[in-house]
Write a protein that holds these residues in place. Structure first.
Motif, PDB file in Angstrom:
ATOM      1  N   THR A 608       0.767  -1.334  -0.011  1.00  0.00           N
ATOM      2  CA  THR A 608       0.079   0.043  -0.119  1.00  0.00           C
ATOM      3  C   THR A 608       0.719   1.338  -0.107  1.00  0.00           C
ATOM      4  N   TYR A 609       0.619   2.196  -0.867  1.00  0.00           N
ATOM      5  CA  TYR A 609       1.528   3.371  -1.047  1.00  0.00           C
ATOM      6  C   TYR A 609       1.155   4.544  -0.211  1.00  0.00           C
ATOM      7  N   THR A 610       1.980   5.153   0.513  1.00  0.00           N
ATOM      8  CA  THR A 610       1.722   6.310   1.469  1.00  0.00           C
ATOM      9  C   THR A 610       2.456   7.245   0.876  1.00  0.00           C
ATOM     10  N   SER A 611       1.711   8.623   0.618  1.00  0.00           N
ATOM     11  CA  SER A 611       2.501   9.611  -0.006  1.00  0.00           C
ATOM     12  C   SER A 611       3.403  10.243   1.132  1.00  0.00           C
ATOM     13  N   THR A 612       4.448  11.008   0.843  1.00  0.00           N
ATOM     14  CA  THR A 612       5.398  11.462   1.533  1.00  0.00           C
ATOM     15  C   THR A 612       5.801  12.854   1.201  1.00  0.00           C
ATOM     16  N   TRP A 613       6.514  13.731   2.245  1.00  0.00           N
ATOM     17  CA  TRP A 613       6.666  14.926   1.816  1.00  0.00           C
ATOM     18  C   TRP A 613       7.864  15.634   2.874  1.00  0.00           C
ATOM     19  N   ILE A 614       8.721  16.449   2.742  1.00  0.00           N
ATOM     20  CA  ILE A 614       9.387  17.134   3.487  1.00  0.00           C
ATOM     21  C   ILE A 614       9.240  18.516   3.456  1.00  0.00           C
ATOM     22  N   SER A 615       8.896  19.183   4.774  1.00  0.00           N
ATOM     23  CA  SER A 615       8.709  20.296   4.713  1.00  0.00           C
ATOM     24  C   SER A 615       9.962  21.346   4.610  1.00  0.00           C
ATOM     25  N   PRO A 616       9.789  22.339   3.861  1.00  0.00           N
ATOM     26  CA  PRO A 616      11.174  23.090   3.726  1.00  0.00           C
ATOM     27  C   PRO A 616      11.479  24.009   5.118  1.00  0.00           C
ATOM     28  N   LEU A 617      10.148  24.150   5.986  1.00  0.00           N
ATOM     29  CA  LEU A 617      10.397  25.010   7.150  1.00  0.00           C
ATOM     30  C   LEU A 617      11.181  24.247   8.204  1.00  0.00           C
ATOM     31  N   VAL A 618      11.386  22.994   7.900  1.00  0.00           N
ATOM     32  CA  VAL A 618      12.117  22.140   8.961  1.00  0.00           C
ATOM     33  C   VAL A 618      13.966  22.360   8.712  1.00  0.00           C
ATOM     34  N   ARG A 619      14.209  23.009   7.331  1.00  0.00           N
ATOM     35  CA  ARG A 619      15.656  23.543   7.115  1.00  0.00           C
ATOM     36  C   ARG A 619      15.935  24.904   7.482  1.00  0.00           C
ATOM     37  N   SER A 620      15.416  25.134   8.670  1.00  0.00           N
ATOM     38  CA  SER A 620      15.726  26.584   9.225  1.00  0.00           C
ATOM     39  C   SER A 620      15.143  27.766   8.400  1.00  0.00           C
ATOM     40  N   VAL A 621      14.019  27.547   7.701  1.00  0.00           N
ATOM     41  CA  VAL A 621      13.596  28.591   6.912  1.00  0.00           C
ATOM     42  C   VAL A 621      12.253  28.969   7.631  1.00  0.00           C
ATOM     43  N   SER A 622      12.372  30.334   7.628  1.00  0.00           N
ATOM     44  CA  SER A 622      11.169  31.123   8.356  1.00  0.00           C
ATOM     45  C   SER A 622       9.946  31.139   7.509  1.00  0.00           C
TER      46      SER A 622
END
Length: 835
Positions: A608-622
């Motif tokens: 079963t496929y689960t969509s994934t995503w990495i938030s840019p805000l976790v890279r010290s971006v305000s």
């Protein structure tokens, strides 16, 4: 009208068969002219053409004729034939005088006899000539284009003369080489290594950016370089730089027809790998104690006083090569060419060839290098070597070997050329051995298959095993061969390493391999870097939290700041990538992850496929950097459109080398609704309702069309909407504009889109790139495992490995534990069945 006037013929006279007169001949027949004469009260008319040649040349076709696109006969107009067709009288003669008062022309015939001819009206169209005293006979590379009828013959004579000069130069080089060998008693240097002499480092060519930089000595002006500059003056806090750009500057000599020069305004020309090895060369004549910025200031001041100095433009080109600015370097080359004597064109051309080489514009580098070699007189060693580097980068190994050998023939002690030629010979030897082994394996496969077709399977188990072994070995060789070809693909500027893909037909079907190439390597002048067996991926410092959607994953990827360097082979496939990840965990025992006891009858479906995503805000971006602000009431755009211009010189810069990206309009769009909550949470503080999120992101793009953060958010928006084409366009730009350490964010998102769009092989390739950028990114490993798991039993062990990798980085990653438990249950069941 009086009788004498009536007796005088009404004659229309054309002198010369140029374009306009030829049109008159074609469109005005005798019958049509007679009607016009009758309207003027004349009962007869005579139409005459006087020309010194039976043919006229259409000058508009001559350039194509010189280029070989037309035969000379196709460019000629048959004047007597055209006259006969239209009822005109053709007179072969050379007009030597004309009187407008007497309405009379004088001409000489072929025997030199003088004749006269009266006219009522006359039109002259005899073509042009070069005005004396201009003479190009003293310029060996110039041909006068007039008279146009003689041009093609002049060009043919020029080419013959050029070939003769080249032949004489080769003979002179050979004679010089023989004299040198006799004087030094040194035999000709030949490089023909045995197989055992070829180390592992010599089995693959360096990337195009790893070849040595070259330059030619630039004191070509009548005034010495040191007399043009003042290296003792003060350097201000904000020094000048030697800009050669001049608005509206155009020159017939600046070679703007070469694509690399014509396209110099594109973004990719602003930066390339700085040729730092040239720094000492650049400073050697100015002062080794100066900084490179001080050198730039000294040159800029000198160029203001001497705006036509060729040597200053050549040194300024070297300055910009050290700085890694191709556009500025090319502008200085254009000015150097404009002000140079043809005899000194080789200096700026070698500079230009190196710029093209470092940018990966290899065809342009070869073109310019060849021209520099033709023009140079005293510095043929460097010209041969520069051309050899460009040819080797382009994969033309035989031609490259010939140029390296020519370098050694002139200067046998040129060690760098000898080393480069040895690498070429080793690569050729290695490829011949592989070709021979593949031919032998194919023959062996054919023989085994013929035997198997004649026997029962249970009687030939040993043959079946031999067949499988031979097929696996042939597949390995084919993959190695494809990796060599893929390694020639230019890299993405701005990334230390990037993977590119190539598809190859194997003994059992097709497979996709990837290769890494360096995008920032800069070879030092005077040394060739041997091709490494491995290339280092970027150092990824991870100290933040990554989000898995629709799940919440807020654990740190590692304890504190961890810098990880992962080594990859030149052609990493999944097995090689797994080996590299194992090395990354070398500080701990890489044993299978221990999981809680699992009831295999109640496990979930791991495919079963689960969509994934990495938030840019976790890279010290305000949030400010993400442009998360309310748009004004009159802002009309409702959805984000990603159309910021990017450089398409190399498809890899925007991932166009992948079929799924190239054919994004054909991708199957799947609305990833589980990601909607992520967008809602991120923009909830704006308090305007979820339906306005597209408008919020569109406003962020209007403030900064190249913001990698907003472009990633726009890609997420289109993933939720199920518009794969729009998502890919945004993620391409997010990848292009992202800083090196954050490029995995766009890659991870793109892999999801490609996999759901039925381009799973491309998705796996993209995830390999993402893992290279951030080897300790939990979500990158989970996403790779997620995609591999969707392949079912075909990739069980590989999917399990990457789920384990994710768990090693974050032990409490619940969904990864569940998926890994499910896979282990399936593996246990399959093992029981096999036994």
């Amino acid at each position: 009208m009086s009788a004498p006037e009536q007796a005088e013929p009404y004659r229309l006279l054309l002198v010369g068969g140029g374009h306009t007169n030829a049109q008159v001949l074609l469109h005005l027949t005798h019958d049509e002219a007679l009607e016009l004469a009758k309207q003027a009260g004349r009962t007869s008319i005579e139409l005459v053409l006087v020309s010194d040649s039976d043919v006229a040349y259409y000058s508009g076709m001559i350039p194509a004729c010189v280029a070989g696109l037309y035969d000379e006969a196709q460019c000629r107009i048959n004047l007597p034939g055209l006259c006969h067709k239209s009822g005109w009288r053709f007179v072969r003669g050379t007009v030597c005088g004309i009187s407008s008062q007497q309405k009379l022309v004088r001409y000489t015939d072929a025997d030199g006899a003088l004749h006269s001819l009266s006219f009522t009206f006359a039109a002259l169209d005899v073509g042009s000539c070069v005005r004396p005293p201009f003479d190009v006979s003293g310029l060996p590379h110039c041909v006068s284009t007039r008279p146009i009828a003689l041009l093609n013959g002049k060009v043919e004579a020029f080419i013959r003369d050029l070939q003769d000069r080249q032949r004489r130069q080769q003979e002179q080089d050979q004679q010089q080489q023989q004299q040198t060998q006799v004087a030094t008693k040194t035999p000709r240097v030949t490089i023909d290594p045995e197989e055992e002499e070829c180390t592992v480092n010599m089995l693959h060519l360096p990337s195009y950016a790893e070849f040595a930089s070259t330059y030619l000595h630039y004191d070509t002006d009548s005034v010495p370089f040191l007399e043009l500059i003042d290296a003792t003056g003060p350097v201000p806090d904000f020094p000048l730089v030697p800009r050669c750009y001049e608005k509206g500057f155009f020159s017939m000599r600046s070679m703007d027809h070469i694509p690399g020069i014509a396209n110099r305004e594109e973004p990719a020309f602003e930066r390339y790998g700085p040729e730092s090895g040239l720094k000492e060369v650049a400073l050697s004549k100015i002062g080794p104690d100066l900084s490179i910025s001080a050198m730039g200031h000294v040159l800029a001041v000198a160029m203001k006083s001497h705006p036509k100095s060729t040597v200053l433009y050549n040194v300024a080109t070297v300055f910009w090569r050290v700085m890694g600015n191709a556009r500025e370097a090319i502008e200085c080359v254009r000015h150097a060419l404009h002000f140079s004597n043809v005899a000194h064109y080789d200096v700026p051309l070698v500079n230009l060839a190196n710029v093209f080489q470092k940018m990966g514009r290899l065809e342009d580098a070869v073109t310019v290098s060849r021209l520099a070699l033709q023009l140079t007189r005293s510095q043929r060693i460097v010209a041969h070597f520069t051309l050899a580097n460009a040819l080797a980068s382009l994969g033309k190994l035989d031609d490259a070997a010939a140029e390296y050998q020519a370098t050694l023939d002139i200067q046998p002690s040129y060690n760098i050329a000898a080393h480069s030629l040895k690498i070429i010979r080793c690569v050729q030897l290695y490829r011949r051995r592989k070709d021979e082994e593949m031919a032998s394996l194919r023959q062996r496969l054919k023989q085994i298959q013929e035997l198997l077709s004649q026997q029962e399977r249970h009687e030939t188990s040993h043959l079946w095993e031999q067949l499988r072994q031979a097929e696996r070995r042939l597949d390995d060789l084919l993959m190695q061969q494809a990796s060599i070809e893929a390694a020639q693909i230019p890299a993405v500027p701005g990334m230390q390493t990037v993977a590119t893909s190539a598809t190859v037909a194997t003994a059992t079907g097709t497979a996709t391999i990837t290769t890494t190439v360096s995008g920032t390597a800069a070879a030092a002048a005077g040394a060739v870097s041997p091709a490494p067996t491995t290339l280092k991926a970027s150092k990824a410092t991870q100290k933040a939290v990554e989000n898995l959607s629709p799940l919440t994953c807020n654990g740190a990827t590692a304890t504190g700041d961890v810098t990880v360097v992962v080594e990859y082979p030149r052609a990493p496939a999944i097995p090689q990538l797994i080996a590299a990840i194992r090395d990354m965990f070398s500080d701990e025992s890489v044993q299978p992850i221990k999981l809680p006891h699992t009831d295999c009858e109640q496990v979930s479906d791991f495919t079963t496929y689960t969509s994934t995503w990495i938030s840019p805000l976790v890279r010290s971006v305000s949030r400010h950097e993400a442009y998360m602000t309310l748009p004004p009431s009159d802002f009309a755009e409702r959805v984000p459109i990603c159309n910021a211009p990017v450089n398409n010189t190399h498809p890899e810069q925007v991932l166009e080398h992948l079929d799924g990206v190239k054919r994004r309009a054909e991708l199957v769009g799947v609305a990833e609704k589980s990601l909607a909550s992520v967008l809602n949470d991120m923009y909830s503080s704006l308090g305007r309702g979820n339906e306005n999120i597209g408008r919020f992101i569109a406003y962020g793009l209007s403030l900064n069309t190249t913001s990698w953060v907003v472009l990633n958010l726009a890609g997420l928006y289109w993933r939720v909407q199920g518009n794969a084409e729009r998502a890919v366009e945004c993620l391409q730009r997010a990848f292009y504009f992202s800083p090196d350490e954050s490029k995995d964010i766009a890659l991870n998102s793109l892999a999801n889109v490609l996999h759901l769009g039925k381009y799973t092989v491309d998705a796996i390739t993209v995830m390999q790139m993402a893992i290279q950028v951030a080897p300790k990114g939990v979500i990158n490993h989970f996403s790779m495992a997620n995609i591999l798991a969707s392949l079912g039993e075909h990739a069980l062990s590989e999917a399990a490995f990457f789920f384990e990798a994710a768990l090693r980085l974050q032990r409490d990653f619940g969904i990864a534990q569940d998926r890994l438990s499910s896979i282990r249950c399936v593996q246990a069941t399959l093992e029981e069945l096999n036994h």
